[in-house]
Design a protein around this motif. Structure first.
Motif, PDB file in Angstrom:
ATOM      1  N   ALA A 412       0.827  -1.211   0.000  1.00 42.13           N
ATOM      2  CA  ALA A 412       0.000   0.000   0.000  1.00 42.13           C
ATOM      3  C   ALA A 412       0.859   1.259   0.000  1.00 42.13           C
ATOM      4  O   ALA A 412       0.572   2.230  -0.716  1.00 42.13           O
ATOM      5  CB  ALA A 412      -0.935  -0.009   1.215  1.00 42.13           C
ATOM      6  N   HIS A 413       1.928   1.264   0.797  1.00 36.73           N
ATOM      7  CA  HIS A 413       2.819   2.426   0.825  1.00 36.73           C
ATOM      8  C   HIS A 413       3.467   2.644  -0.541  1.00 36.73           C
ATOM      9  O   HIS A 413       3.645   3.804  -0.970  1.00 36.73           O
ATOM     10  CB  HIS A 413       3.895   2.241   1.894  1.00 36.73           C
ATOM     11  CG  HIS A 413       3.416   2.478   3.286  1.00 36.73           C
ATOM     12  ND1 HIS A 413       2.951   3.696   3.720  1.00 36.73           N
ATOM     13  CD2 HIS A 413       3.314   1.641   4.358  1.00 36.73           C
ATOM     14  CE1 HIS A 413       2.590   3.608   4.998  1.00 36.73           C
ATOM     15  NE2 HIS A 413       2.805   2.366   5.403  1.00 36.73           N
ATOM     16  N   ALA A 414       3.797   1.559  -1.230  1.00 37.44           N
ATOM     17  CA  ALA A 414       4.389   1.691  -2.560  1.00 37.44           C
ATOM     18  C   ALA A 414       3.407   2.325  -3.540  1.00 37.44           C
ATOM     19  O   ALA A 414       3.783   3.155  -4.374  1.00 37.44           O
ATOM     20  CB  ALA A 414       4.831   0.322  -3.066  1.00 37.44           C
ATOM     21  N   VAL A 415       2.139   1.940  -3.434  1.00 35.16           N
ATOM     22  CA  VAL A 415       1.113   2.514  -4.306  1.00 35.16           C
ATOM     23  C   VAL A 415       0.925   3.999  -4.010  1.00 35.16           C
ATOM     24  O   VAL A 415       0.901   4.841  -4.916  1.00 35.16           O
ATOM     25  CB  VAL A 415      -0.222   1.758  -4.154  1.00 35.16           C
ATOM     26  CG1 VAL A 415      -1.332   2.474  -4.917  1.00 35.16           C
ATOM     27  CG2 VAL A 415      -0.080   0.324  -4.654  1.00 35.16           C
ATOM     28  N   LEU A 416       0.813   4.348  -2.733  1.00 34.16           N
ATOM     29  CA  LEU A 416       0.587   5.746  -2.366  1.00 34.16           C
ATOM     30  C   LEU A 416       1.775   6.627  -2.749  1.00 34.16           C
ATOM     31  O   LEU A 416       1.614   7.825  -2.996  1.00 34.16           O
ATOM     32  CB  LEU A 416       0.322   5.870  -0.862  1.00 34.16           C
ATOM     33  CG  LEU A 416      -0.916   5.140  -0.322  1.00 34.16           C
ATOM     34  CD1 LEU A 416      -1.121   5.467   1.145  1.00 34.16           C
ATOM     35  CD2 LEU A 416      -2.160   5.479  -1.118  1.00 34.16           C
ATOM     36  N   GLY A 417       2.958   6.021  -2.812  1.00 33.21           N
ATOM     37  CA  GLY A 417       4.137   6.773  -3.196  1.00 33.21           C
ATOM     38  C   GLY A 417       4.108   7.275  -4.624  1.00 33.21           C
ATOM     39  O   GLY A 417       4.901   8.156  -4.996  1.00 33.21           O
ATOM     40  N   LEU A 418       3.191   6.756  -5.443  1.00 39.76           N
ATOM     41  CA  LEU A 418       3.077   7.194  -6.837  1.00 39.76           C
ATOM     42  C   LEU A 418       2.279   8.497  -6.977  1.00 39.76           C
ATOM     43  O   LEU A 418       2.282   9.105  -8.042  1.00 39.76           O
ATOM     44  CB  LEU A 418       2.402   6.097  -7.668  1.00 39.76           C
ATOM     45  CG  LEU A 418       3.128   4.744  -7.720  1.00 39.76           C
ATOM     46  CD1 LEU A 418       2.281   3.721  -8.473  1.00 39.76           C
ATOM     47  CD2 LEU A 418       4.499   4.892  -8.370  1.00 39.76           C
ATOM     48  N   LEU A 431      -6.488   4.806   4.210  1.00 38.61           N
ATOM     49  CA  LEU A 431      -5.405   5.472   3.494  1.00 38.61           C
ATOM     50  C   LEU A 431      -5.320   6.954   3.819  1.00 38.61           C
ATOM     51  O   LEU A 431      -4.304   7.604   3.556  1.00 38.61           O
ATOM     52  CB  LEU A 431      -5.593   5.300   1.982  1.00 38.61           C
ATOM     53  CG  LEU A 431      -5.756   3.863   1.461  1.00 38.61           C
ATOM     54  CD1 LEU A 431      -5.918   3.864  -0.051  1.00 38.61           C
ATOM     55  CD2 LEU A 431      -4.574   2.993   1.876  1.00 38.61           C
ATOM     56  N   ILE A 432      -6.365   7.506   4.398  1.00 39.81           N
ATOM     57  CA  ILE A 432      -6.460   8.952   4.614  1.00 39.81           C
ATOM     58  C   ILE A 432      -5.328   9.518   5.469  1.00 39.81           C
ATOM     59  O   ILE A 432      -4.732  10.537   5.116  1.00 39.81           O
ATOM     60  CB  ILE A 432      -7.842   9.301   5.196  1.00 39.81           C
ATOM     61  CG1 ILE A 432      -8.896   9.262   4.083  1.00 39.81           C
ATOM     62  CG2 ILE A 432      -7.844  10.659   5.881  1.00 39.81           C
ATOM     63  CD1 ILE A 432     -10.315   9.479   4.546  1.00 39.81           C
ATOM     64  N   PRO A 433      -4.985   8.910   6.629  1.00 36.56           N
ATOM     65  CA  PRO A 433      -3.921   9.515   7.439  1.00 36.56           C
ATOM     66  C   PRO A 433      -2.578   9.631   6.722  1.00 36.56           C
ATOM     67  O   PRO A 433      -1.761  10.480   7.077  1.00 36.56           O
ATOM     68  CB  PRO A 433      -3.814   8.559   8.641  1.00 36.56           C
ATOM     69  CG  PRO A 433      -5.157   7.919   8.725  1.00 36.56           C
ATOM     70  CD  PRO A 433      -5.591   7.751   7.304  1.00 36.56           C
ATOM     71  N   HIS A 434      -2.351   8.806   5.714  1.00 33.26           N
ATOM     72  CA  HIS A 434      -1.075   8.812   4.999  1.00 33.26           C
ATOM     73  C   HIS A 434      -1.064   9.816   3.846  1.00 33.26           C
ATOM     74  O   HIS A 434      -0.012  10.063   3.260  1.00 33.26           O
ATOM     75  CB  HIS A 434      -0.774   7.412   4.466  1.00 33.26           C
ATOM     76  CG  HIS A 434      -0.715   6.375   5.538  1.00 33.26           C
ATOM     77  ND1 HIS A 434       0.451   6.041   6.184  1.00 33.26           N
ATOM     78  CD2 HIS A 434      -1.689   5.612   6.098  1.00 33.26           C
ATOM     79  CE1 HIS A 434       0.199   5.118   7.097  1.00 33.26           C
ATOM     80  NE2 HIS A 434      -1.091   4.833   7.061  1.00 33.26           N
ATOM     81  N   LEU A 435      -2.209  10.363   3.518  1.00 29.76           N
ATOM     82  CA  LEU A 435      -2.311  11.282   2.382  1.00 29.76           C
ATOM     83  C   LEU A 435      -2.758  12.681   2.792  1.00 29.76           C
ATOM     84  O   LEU A 435      -3.012  13.527   1.937  1.00 29.76           O
ATOM     85  CB  LEU A 435      -3.315  10.720   1.359  1.00 29.76           C
ATOM     86  CG  LEU A 435      -2.915   9.403   0.691  1.00 29.76           C
ATOM     87  CD1 LEU A 435      -4.118   8.800  -0.052  1.00 29.76           C
ATOM     88  CD2 LEU A 435      -1.758   9.623  -0.280  1.00 29.76           C
ATOM     89  N   ALA A 436      -2.835  12.939   4.092  1.00 33.92           N
ATOM     90  CA  ALA A 436      -3.456  14.170   4.586  1.00 33.92           C
ATOM     91  C   ALA A 436      -2.552  15.394   4.467  1.00 33.92           C
ATOM     92  O   ALA A 436      -3.019  16.510   4.703  1.00 33.92           O
ATOM     93  CB  ALA A 436      -3.901  13.992   6.036  1.00 33.92           C
ATOM     94  N   ALA A 437      -1.296  15.226   4.098  1.00 32.46           N
ATOM     95  CA  ALA A 437      -0.392  16.367   3.948  1.00 32.46           C
ATOM     96  C   ALA A 437      -0.583  17.008   2.578  1.00 32.46           C
ATOM     97  O   ALA A 437       0.323  17.059   1.749  1.00 32.46           O
ATOM     98  CB  ALA A 437       1.056  15.931   4.141  1.00 32.46           C
TER      99      ALA A 437
END
Length: 535
Positions: A412-418, A431-437
């Protein structure tokens, strides 16, 4: 043979273990995608402060009455202060700049650990060393303390430390502690002024010669609550009157769609029979909550006048409230409104009953109660922080193997890194807490578009969905099952709206608006949808 630890050493050891275990579990909870939307909301609120827009959040906008009741899109520029008035959160903006998404969960554990140490200082002023240490160990072993600490970051995690510092200042007659703590306490959240009113009442009853200070605390705490909820919060939005008053105290409003806090209080007082019913309803939840709060303290708070004076008002508010987030759940943030008064009041009760602690049997029973509280906490798997150890459901079985959690999180982290850091995103809850910035983030499948500052409706650039987690939890939890069905329906339509599948890994799907065609990813996507339909 090593010497026995001194009482102070036992306290510091307990605080250290609490902090290290808490940090570890919070790190795992966030890394393994067990944190949820509230964590993302508060992080986005503070992250926006780094660019000069504090308290703005599209995630929070998604929960506003304009969106929930008015059918509008989540908006850039929406201020969360209309939902919860939390000025003290701005103090932590530099920490967010330093530690990023890890700042708030680590801060929460540190704040509660520090609160326990200040509680020990209060107890040590009045009690002999072993009794003060026992009381502090009860704090670090209490379900009502551990449970919320292992959950999403909450503004209320600032409250116990502030209360204990204020009480320490009052007991030691130190204005340099009393005045800052009294000033900050109502600013933690719009309802924390009620706790200050309770402290003022306690001071008025127990130290009558200090009545001017007591009245000042009552006036500041109560007056701020009235001012904020009826004047300041409506300047930002109508969420308090149209959403929170109705959702939490609608049983007193008799179908009324909007009410201020003062109107709600008046309506409630006009219905004494309804108030009495709500005090004990539902009976099972009420009894379990009171038992859970009292257990690590030998149930002393329920016979201690000091505890009732200090925590009676916030406890009354919880007993009289309702809502989708059960206010009588011992593992969520609302317990922090009650916990400080329980423990401080117990310390003051023991001051007048110290000879009882000489009984070895009583000390053993107390230790057993603390251990039992720890076991109940462990068994409840608070906020899914222990899902690697405790199943989330027994029948049907839902267990998150830690190896699978680790492997899934890596994918999942690899996907969000894109996803580019400045892009607008719609994401499923874990997934929200990892994309909130970022300035624009909304929850999928609720929304895939937002409103710009100019009021223009705009689709998001990227959509990220964790279907694997939704499928695992859908078998046992109706809310997850509903979210899965909605996600699958919407995902089928997205390619026709210009979204192209960019990546599929372990059930995590990433789509980009007007992105390049990725035949391999599209094939995996269609296969994933077909498999989900067969389940």
């Amino acid at each position: 043979m090593s010497q026995r630890l001194t009482p102070e050493q036992r306290v510091w050891l307990a605080a250290g273990v609490f902090t290290l275990v808490g940090w570890t579990l919070q790190w795992w909870r966030l890394h393994s995608f067990a944190a949820t939307m509230d964590q993302g909301i508060l992080f986005q609120v503070l992250w926006n402060g780094l660019s000069g827009h504090p308290f703005e959040s599209t995630l929070s906008s998604q929960l506003s009455t304009n969106v929930v009741h008015g059918g509008q899109l989540p908006a850039i520029g929406y201020h969360r202060l209309g939902q919860h008035f939390t000025p003290t959160l701005a103090l932590w903006i530099p920490l967010v700049a330093l530690l990023g998404k890890w700042a708030l969960p680590m801060l929460q554990v540190a704040l509660i650990a520090a609160a326990g140490l200040v509680l020990h200082r209060i107890a040590r002023l009045r009690l002999e060393a072993d009794l003060a240490a026992m009381l502090t160990l009860a704090f670090f072993g209490a379900n009502a303390v551990i449970g919320p600490t292992l959950g999403n970051f909450t503004d209320l995690s600032q409250l116990p430390l502030c209360v204990f510092v204020l009480l320490l200042g009052l007991l030691e007659r130190r204005l340099w502690l009393t005045l800052p703590a009294a000033f900050l306490m109502p600013l933690i959240r719009e309802d924390t002024g009620v706790v200050l009113v309770g402290i003022g009442l306690w001071l008025l009853v127990r130290q009558r010669s200090r009545w001017p200070l007591a009245l000042a605390l009552i006036a500041w705490g109560g007056g701020w609550v009235v001012l904020v909820t009826n004047v300041l919060m409506p300047l930002f939005s109508q969420d308090n009157s149209r959403r929170f008053m109705v959702e939490n105290f609608g049983q007193y409003l008799q179908g009324q769609e909007q009410a201020s806090s003062l109107e709600t209080a008046v309506r409630a007082l006009q219905q004494p029979l309804v108030l009495l019913r709500e005090l004990v309803s539902p009976p099972r939840d009420t009894l379990l909550y009171l038992a859970g709060q009292g257990l690590p303290l030998l149930f002393i708070p329920w016979i201690a006048l000091d505890s009732w004076l200090l925590m009676g008002l916030p406890l009354l508010g919880l007993l009289l409230a309702q809502g989708s987030n059960n206010p009588l759940s011992i593992n969520i943030r609302y317990t922090y409104l009650v916990v400080p008064g329980l423990f401080a009041g117990s310390a003051l009760w023991w001051q007048r009953h110290q000879p009882l602690f000489a009984s070895r049997r009583l000390r053993r029973v107390w230790a057993g109660c603390i251990l039992l509280s720890l076991l109940f906490t462990l068994g409840s798997n608070p906020n899914r922080s222990l899902s690697w150890l405790i199943p989330d459901s027994i029948q049907p079985l839902v267990y998150s193997n830690p190896m699978h959690q680790w492997q899934h999180s890596q994918q999942a982290h690899a996907v969000l890194g894109l996803i580019p850091s400045e892009a607008s995103v719609a994401a499923s809850t874990p997934l929200i807490p990892h994309l909130a910035a970022r300035q624009v983030l909304v929850r999928f499948p609720d929304h895939v578009a937002y409103q710009t500052r100019a009021g223009q409706a705009t689709p998001v650039d990227w959509i990220a969905v964790d279907l694997d987690q939704q499928q695992r939890y859908a078998v046992a939890f109706p809310q997850e099952q509903k979210a899965l069905k909605r996600s699958l329906r919407l995902l089928k339509t997205l390619p026709g709206d210009g979204y192209q599948v960019q990546e599929v890994r372990d059930g995590v799907v990433l789509l980009q608006r007007n992105g390049p065609v990725q035949p391999a990813a599209e094939k995996q996507f269609n296969q994933l949808l077909a498999e989900a339909k067969q389940r």
